[in-house]
Design an enzyme around this catalytic site. Structure first.
Site, PDB file in Angstrom:
ATOM      1  N   GLY A   1      -0.311  37.819  71.384  1.00  0.00           N
ATOM      2  CA  GLY A   1      -1.034  38.304  70.210  1.00  0.00           C
ATOM      3  C   GLY A   1      -2.166  37.399  69.771  1.00  0.00           C
ATOM      4  O   GLY A   1      -2.933  37.753  68.878  1.00  0.00           O
ATOM      5  N   HIS A   2      -2.286  36.241  70.375  1.00  0.00           N
ATOM      6  CA  HIS A   2      -3.372  35.309  70.084  1.00  0.00           C
ATOM      7  C   HIS A   2      -4.310  35.188  71.285  1.00  0.00           C
ATOM      8  O   HIS A   2      -5.526  35.177  71.116  1.00  0.00           O
ATOM      9  CB  HIS A   2      -2.803  33.928  69.748  1.00  0.00           C
ATOM     10  CG  HIS A   2      -2.001  33.920  68.490  1.00  0.00           C
ATOM     11  ND1 HIS A   2      -2.322  33.133  67.420  1.00  0.00           N
ATOM     12  CD2 HIS A   2      -0.889  34.608  68.119  1.00  0.00           C
ATOM     13  CE1 HIS A   2      -1.448  33.324  66.452  1.00  0.00           C
ATOM     14  NE2 HIS A   2      -0.566  34.222  66.862  1.00  0.00           N
TER      15      HIS A   2
ATOM     16  N   ILE B   1      -4.935  37.261  73.903  1.00  0.00           N
ATOM     17  CA  ILE B   1      -5.736  38.444  74.238  1.00  0.00           C
ATOM     18  C   ILE B   1      -6.901  38.649  73.265  1.00  0.00           C
ATOM     19  O   ILE B   1      -8.049  38.811  73.708  1.00  0.00           O
ATOM     20  CB  ILE B   1      -4.835  39.697  74.351  1.00  0.00           C
ATOM     21  CG1 ILE B   1      -3.880  39.521  75.538  1.00  0.00           C
ATOM     22  CG2 ILE B   1      -5.668  40.971  74.501  1.00  0.00           C
ATOM     23  CD1 ILE B   1      -2.733  40.517  75.578  1.00  0.00           C
TER      24      ILE B   1
ATOM     25  N   ASP C   1      -7.173  28.461  67.278  1.00  0.00           N
ATOM     26  CA  ASP C   1      -6.078  28.960  66.474  1.00  0.00           C
ATOM     27  C   ASP C   1      -5.723  27.890  65.457  1.00  0.00           C
ATOM     28  O   ASP C   1      -5.801  26.694  65.752  1.00  0.00           O
ATOM     29  CB  ASP C   1      -4.889  29.276  67.377  1.00  0.00           C
ATOM     30  CG  ASP C   1      -4.015  30.343  66.776  1.00  0.00           C
ATOM     31  OD1 ASP C   1      -3.292  30.004  65.829  1.00  0.00           O
ATOM     32  OD2 ASP C   1      -4.085  31.483  67.236  1.00  0.00           O
TER      33      ASP C   1
END
Length: 152
Positions: free
Chosen positions: A20-21, A23, A126
């Site tokens: 979920g991060h 891609i 992130d």
């Protein structure tokens, strides 16, 4: 700000190692490259393999995008070898070890930055990869943190 080559900005992306991060960060990189930016995506070898096809298509279409793997220190924190993504952990009990390992990538990232050309203009990382703020300071690159709501 870091020096530029041919007036192109160089964005270095550090996705967290979870689908979920990873891609969405690769998608951001491809969008930047489509707009003429130089893009370097830094991730682990396993995660690089997961997005290699997508990045290869962008390269084949003429975009200046690179995929650079650096080692993930899973064994140093007691994780099984090859656990380079949250979706590979045996249980949620290993999450803290995984976050610790993710931030142990700092030294490898510093060495990588010393070799990058052109020098990075901007880091997109992130929010849980704390060491990227040190990279931004040391290499005088602006930094943007992404706060994606999910971890898998």
């Amino acid at each position: 700000m870091a020096s530029l080559s041919n007036d192109k900005l160089h964005f270095v992306l550090f996705p967290f190692m979870a689908p979920g991060h990873l891609i969405p960060m690769v998608d951001i990189g491809r969008l930047l490259a489509q707009r003429g930016m130089i893009v370097t995506i830094v991730t682990t070898p396993l995660n690089a393999g997961r997005v290699h096809k997508s990045v290869s298509h962008a390269i084949e279409s003429g975009q200046d995008i690179r995929l650079v793997p650096i080692q993930f220190p899973c064994k140093e924190v007691g994780l099984p070898g090859g656990c380079e993504n949250l979706d590979m952990l045996p249980s949620v009990a290993e999450y803290l070890q995984f976050f610790t390992a993710a931030n142990l990538m700092e030294e490898a990232a510093m060495k990588l930055f010393e070799k990058l050309t052109p020098l990075p203009s901007c880091i997109i990382s992130d929010m849980c990869l704390y060491y990227t703020s040190k990279l931004a300071s040391k290499f005088q690159a602006c930094r943007s943190k992404l706060n994606l709501p999910e971890f898998s």
